[in-house]
Design an enzyme around this catalytic site. Structure first.
Site, PDB file in Angstrom:
ATOM      1  N   LYS A  47      48.514  34.425  21.691  1.00 64.29           N
ATOM      2  CA  LYS A  47      49.780  34.075  22.342  1.00 64.29           C
ATOM      3  C   LYS A  47      49.477  33.253  23.595  1.00 64.29           C
ATOM      4  CE  LYS A  47      52.475  35.785  25.332  1.00 64.29           C
ATOM      5  NZ  LYS A  47      52.932  34.447  25.834  1.00 64.29           N
ATOM      6  N   GLY A  87      45.764  37.040  33.098  1.00 65.98           N
ATOM      7  CA  GLY A  87      47.116  36.897  33.623  1.00 65.98           C
ATOM      8  C   GLY A  87      47.305  37.762  34.844  1.00 65.98           C
ATOM      9  N   SER A  88      48.523  38.175  35.077  1.00 66.90           N
ATOM     10  CA  SER A  88      48.829  38.932  36.289  1.00 66.90           C
ATOM     11  C   SER A  88      48.377  40.375  36.171  1.00 66.90           C
ATOM     12  CB  SER A  88      50.326  38.881  36.584  1.00 66.90           C
ATOM     13  OG  SER A  88      51.037  39.764  35.751  1.00 66.90           O
ATOM     14  N   THR A  89      48.073  40.961  37.313  1.00 69.22           N
ATOM     15  CA  THR A  89      47.681  42.375  37.362  1.00 69.22           C
ATOM     16  C   THR A  89      48.823  43.261  36.887  1.00 69.22           C
ATOM     17  OG1 THR A  89      46.210  41.888  39.214  1.00 69.22           O
ATOM     18  CG2 THR A  89      46.818  44.191  38.881  1.00 69.22           C
ATOM     19  N   VAL A 133      51.257  42.650  34.698  1.00 69.32           N
ATOM     20  CA  VAL A 133      51.397  42.625  33.240  1.00 69.32           C
ATOM     21  C   VAL A 133      50.242  43.380  32.576  1.00 69.32           C
ATOM     22  CG1 VAL A 133      51.412  41.130  31.210  1.00 69.32           C
ATOM     23  CG2 VAL A 133      52.738  40.500  33.230  1.00 69.32           C
ATOM     24  N   GLU A 137      41.081  39.863  32.811  1.00 68.91           N
ATOM     25  CA  GLU A 137      40.831  39.258  34.122  1.00 68.91           C
ATOM     26  C   GLU A 137      42.190  38.961  34.713  1.00 68.91           C
ATOM     27  OE1 GLU A 137      40.899  36.499  36.916  1.00 68.91           O
ATOM     28  OE2 GLU A 137      40.324  35.251  35.227  1.00 68.91           O
ATOM     29  N   CYS A 168      42.644  31.810  39.957  1.00 71.17           N
ATOM     30  CA  CYS A 168      42.444  33.215  40.314  1.00 71.17           C
ATOM     31  C   CYS A 168      41.406  33.343  41.417  1.00 71.17           C
ATOM     32  CB  CYS A 168      41.995  34.013  39.096  1.00 71.17           C
ATOM     33  SG  CYS A 168      43.043  33.834  37.655  1.00 71.17           S
ATOM     34  N   GLU A 220      48.571  38.176  46.868  1.00 67.82           N
ATOM     35  CA  GLU A 220      48.242  36.989  46.089  1.00 67.82           C
ATOM     36  C   GLU A 220      49.438  36.043  46.072  1.00 67.82           C
ATOM     37  OE1 GLU A 220      46.029  36.057  41.898  1.00 67.82           O
ATOM     38  OE2 GLU A 220      47.764  37.374  41.806  1.00 67.82           O
TER      39      GLU A 220
END
Length: 577
Positions: free
Chosen positions: A248, A301-303, A305, A329, A363, A459
């Protein structure tokens, strides 16, 4: 994004036009048979990092890239779902636009739902029975060919798609979409070969072996907008190890992801090994993560999610065929710490490049800096002088150092941080956001007197660097502040000419960064040289671009063969006295 609904269509995957010619790309056919025998231990070519092209004025590479940018900007791609090598167009579409010219539509992409996840899982199951039993060298050959195609005939296409769709400059696209992705494909083959070669010792009369099996089920790869190379690596690393994948891609990187999928098809990847499934993230993830055959998550992606996915996987653990592998990551709040012995000129350049390249949307981007008061005035003035020279605009103008942030959501979030800085800190340079034609945010340098200020802790994912000047005598204390300020632990760097200070920082910040740099910016990890990943809230630190990551995508089976089995149950100790 506008959505149009019409009757879905399913068609065989159309060959994509080769990037520099009109020749069609042949869709790979499944083998469904035995690979021809080969005697000999085949060794794959030793990997070498792909050289970075300069795109300097007058070079043929620059002319080729400029031409591909112009032709791609005039195209309008219709991006389908690809399952089992077949294109599916659902009629539920969204647009791909240029972040630096957001009224310019590059493509429409068709979104899938839970029903398409079911189709993709069936496809992955069928493909695994064949692909997972290919000799390693045959699987490796697909990705080695993909790397060669990328570094030659496909280079301009992947770079142009990354520039137009993700607003990267020519250099940032080159080091990402061309060099890093080719490096992933070549070095992963090398590391996999080394992993397979790791076999146990055997005693007299016994032959011990390790069978590195693919995981039992499918891998779900979820990729981000900011790196085309990550988009290409997350599905292919598990596939190299014999797994089959549902991929995805991020909506904001859909154009480059589509071309990666087409490139892999030309390289000979069989249908169903990687199934390309854009669409509603929640619906697709819920369907994939709840399926009994879900075997692993490869995520960037984001922490937030990632935490939600981990929780969902945990809740479904009893329903899975086997415990899934979770590799992720996530975010970062990356730092640069300067010692009073630091080289101020090198430090200032690192702040500019580490903080503002690709609009701070890495990142690993430097977003918090700690400079001793004795150096701060000089460093500040050097940084501001360079910031005044930075041009921000359309990445097709190669004079620009920065493009636009990825979309309006990012633009609004960063703008909110700029407003906060103007009220609660001191904006030394920049601080302007302009959204009339593109999502442009000027590089911004903020100074705060509060080491706990939110711009030093949270962030932002934008071109905003916040500085704190500390008393020279409190170097040890500031290291502790750096270590405890943020929940993340991705990248960081120390600038010092005093070697003892470097060692002090290395120890104090040992857990604060998975990638640590000495006298360099905290960005730009190179595959095979600095395996990438962080811990704490930055992820599982499984080091993309190394053997450590590939080991996560196999399930080892120990095999013992007794060459001359015993024929008597009795042991010598049982003999008569």
């Amino acid at each position: 994004m506008p959505v149009v609904t019409k009757s879905p269509t399913i068609a065989p995957a159309k060959p994509a036009p080769a990037p520099s010619t009109s020749e069609p790309i042949r869709t790979a056919e499944p083998t469904h048979g035995t690979i021809l025998g080969f005697n000999g231990n085949r060794r794959t070519p030793p990997p070498v990092n792909e050289p970075v092209k300069s795109y300097a004025p007058g070079t043929p590479d620059r002319a080729e890239l400029k031409a591909r940018l112009a032709s791609m900007a005039s195209e309008h791609a219709d991006i389908p779902i690809v399952i089992d090598g077949r294109e599916i167009r659902t009629g539920v579409t969204a647009q791909v636009t240029m972040p630096h010219a957001y009224r310019h539509v590059l493509a429409n992409w068709h979104g899938g739902d839970a029903s398409h996840v079911a189709l993709a899982i069936d496809s992955a199951r069928r493909a695994r029975a064949d692909w997972g039993n290919w000799p390693f060298a045959e699987r490796a050959g697909v990705f080695l060919r993909a790397a060669e195609l990328l570094s030659t005939t496909w280079r301009a296409t992947l770079n142009a798609a990354t520039m137009l769709g993700q607003s990267k400059t020519a250099f940032q696209a080159e080091v990402d979409a061309a060099c890093e992705l080719a490096d992933f494909w070549r070095f992963n083959v090398h590391f996999a070969e080394a992993l397979y070669a790791d076999q146990p010792i055997s005693d007299k009369g016994i032959w011990n072996q390790t069978d590195y099996r693919p995981l039992e089920g499918f891998i779900y790869a979820v990729t981000p907008f900011n790196f085309t190379a990550i988009g290409g690596n997350l599905p292919t690393a598990p596939a190299l190890m014999g797994n089959t994948v549902i991929w995805k891609p991020a909506p904001a990187a859909m154009l480059s992801a589509y071309y990666v999928m087409q490139l892999l098809t030309e390289a000979g990847l069989p249908p169903g090994v990687i199934n390309f499934l854009p669409g509603d993230a929640i619906a697709i993830s819920n369907a994939a993560l709840s399926h009994p055959e879900f075997a692993g998550l490869h995520f960037t992606g984001s922490t937030t999610v990632f935490n939600l996915m981990w929780k969902q996987i945990g809740a479904n653990a009893a329903n899975y065929r086997a415990y899934p592998r979770i590799v992720g990551e996530t975010g970062g709040k990356d730092f640069i710490v300067a010692h009073p012995s630091a080289d101020t000129e090198a430090l200032a350049v690192a702040i500019i490049r580490g903080g503002f390249e690709y609009q701070g949307q890495k990142c690993s981007a430097a977003s918090r800096i700690y400079v001793p008061q004795s150096l701060w005035g000089e460093v500040r003035d050097r940084v501001i002088a360079m910031m005044k020279e930075i041009k921000v605009g359309d990445v097709r103008d190669f004079r620009n150092f920065m493009g636009a942030v990825i979309d309006q959501r990012a633009f609004d979030k960063i703008s909110g941080y700029l407003d906060d800085a103007k009220k609660n800190a001191k904006v030394l340079a920049g601080g302007t956001a302009r959204g009339e034609t593109g999502w442009f945010v000027d590089p911004t340098l903020v100074e705060t007197k509060d080491p706990g200020y939110r711009l030093l802790c949270e962030e932002i994912f934008g071109p905003v660097v916040t500085a704190y000047a500390y008393p020279d005598a409190k170097f040890g204390e500031i290291l502790e502040t750096v270590n405890r300020t943020s929940p993340y632990a991705l990248t960081g760097s120390i600038f010092a000419r005093d070697r003892a200070a470097v060692q002090t920082a290395m120890l104090a910040l040992r857990d604060a960064a998975g990638n640590f740099y000495i006298n360099d910016k905290p960005t730009g990890a190179v595959v095979g040289q600095q395996p990438f990943g962080g811990a704490r809230a930055s992820g599982t630190n499984d080091k993309a671009g190394s053997m450590l990551n590939l080991a996560r995508w196999v399930s080892a089976r120990s095999v013992k063969e007794t060459l001359a089995p015993p024929h008597d149950y009795r042991y010598p100790f049982m003999g008569a006295e």
